[in-house]
Design an enzyme around this catalytic site. Structure first.
Site, PDB file in Angstrom:
ATOM      1  N   MET A   1      -1.179  -9.103   4.709  1.00  0.00           N
ATOM      2  CA  MET A   1      -1.973  -8.236   3.992  1.00  0.00           C
ATOM      3  C   MET A   1      -3.116  -7.645   4.834  1.00  0.00           C
ATOM      4  O   MET A   1      -4.144  -8.355   4.795  1.00  0.00           O
ATOM      5  CB  MET A   1      -2.594  -8.848   2.522  1.00  0.00           C
ATOM      6  CG  MET A   1      -3.057  -7.891   1.750  1.00  0.00           C
ATOM      7  SD  MET A   1      -3.698  -8.539   0.007  1.00  0.00           S
ATOM      8  CE  MET A   1      -4.515  -9.979   0.365  1.00  0.00           C
ATOM      9  N   PRO A   2      -3.016  -6.712   5.562  1.00  0.00           N
ATOM     10  CA  PRO A   2      -4.332  -6.253   6.430  1.00  0.00           C
ATOM     11  C   PRO A   2      -5.380  -5.726   5.656  1.00  0.00           C
ATOM     12  O   PRO A   2      -5.074  -4.978   4.339  1.00  0.00           O
ATOM     13  CB  PRO A   2      -3.603  -4.968   7.127  1.00  0.00           C
ATOM     14  CG  PRO A   2      -2.194  -5.272   7.311  1.00  0.00           C
ATOM     15  CD  PRO A   2      -1.758  -5.908   5.814  1.00  0.00           C
ATOM     16  N   TYR A   3      -6.571  -5.865   5.803  1.00  0.00           N
ATOM     17  CA  TYR A   3      -7.868  -5.469   5.276  1.00  0.00           C
ATOM     18  C   TYR A   3      -8.694  -4.896   6.434  1.00  0.00           C
ATOM     19  O   TYR A   3      -9.031  -5.543   7.428  1.00  0.00           O
ATOM     20  CB  TYR A   3      -8.695  -6.741   4.727  1.00  0.00           C
ATOM     21  CG  TYR A   3      -9.788  -6.062   4.363  1.00  0.00           C
ATOM     22  CD1 TYR A   3     -10.214  -5.662   2.974  1.00  0.00           C
ATOM     23  CD2 TYR A   3     -11.095  -6.461   4.986  1.00  0.00           C
ATOM     24  CE1 TYR A   3     -11.354  -5.050   2.624  1.00  0.00           C
ATOM     25  CE2 TYR A   3     -12.235  -6.030   4.538  1.00  0.00           C
ATOM     26  CZ  TYR A   3     -12.612  -5.373   3.389  1.00  0.00           C
ATOM     27  OH  TYR A   3     -13.686  -5.087   3.073  1.00  0.00           O
ATOM     28  N   PHE A  47      -4.980  -2.651   2.976  1.00  0.00           N
ATOM     29  CA  PHE A  47      -6.374  -2.039   2.494  1.00  0.00           C
ATOM     30  C   PHE A  47      -7.357  -1.422   3.407  1.00  0.00           C
ATOM     31  O   PHE A  47      -7.426  -2.213   4.392  1.00  0.00           O
ATOM     32  CB  PHE A  47      -6.933  -3.306   1.612  1.00  0.00           C
ATOM     33  CG  PHE A  47      -6.176  -3.826   0.533  1.00  0.00           C
ATOM     34  CD1 PHE A  47      -6.443  -3.160  -0.791  1.00  0.00           C
ATOM     35  CD2 PHE A  47      -4.984  -4.901   0.714  1.00  0.00           C
ATOM     36  CE1 PHE A  47      -5.552  -3.679  -1.881  1.00  0.00           C
ATOM     37  CE2 PHE A  47      -4.371  -5.027  -0.071  1.00  0.00           C
ATOM     38  CZ  PHE A  47      -4.409  -4.738  -1.591  1.00  0.00           C
TER      39      PHE A  47
END
Length: 73
Positions: A1-3, A47
């Site tokens: 889940m990249p932010y 995100f």
């Protein structure tokens, strides 16, 4: 889940504006695509947050950006 957090200055003084809504959409789409292309990350779980920082709150060379730009005018 990249932010990914993108910080940009608000232009035009303390009440100035930063990037347009269209430019922000391009940034979000482009960063999402880059993460998919380079790292194979799923766009559905990527995100991207864009923070607009007033020029008085952004510093470099030991000064506020407003001071630096005032000297350049």
């Amino acid at each position: 889940m990249p932010y990914v957090n993108i910080k940009v200055t608000q232009e035009g003084g303390p009440n100035g504006t930063g990037p347009s809504s269209e430019e922000k959409a391009q940034l979000i789409a482009g960063v999402t695509q880059l993460l998919q292309d380079v790292l194979g990350k799923n766009p559905a779980t990527t995100f991207v947050v864009i923070d607009e920082v007033p020029l008085d709150n952004w510093g470099m060379q030991g000064q506020q950006v407003t001071q630096i730009r005032a000297k350049q005018s």
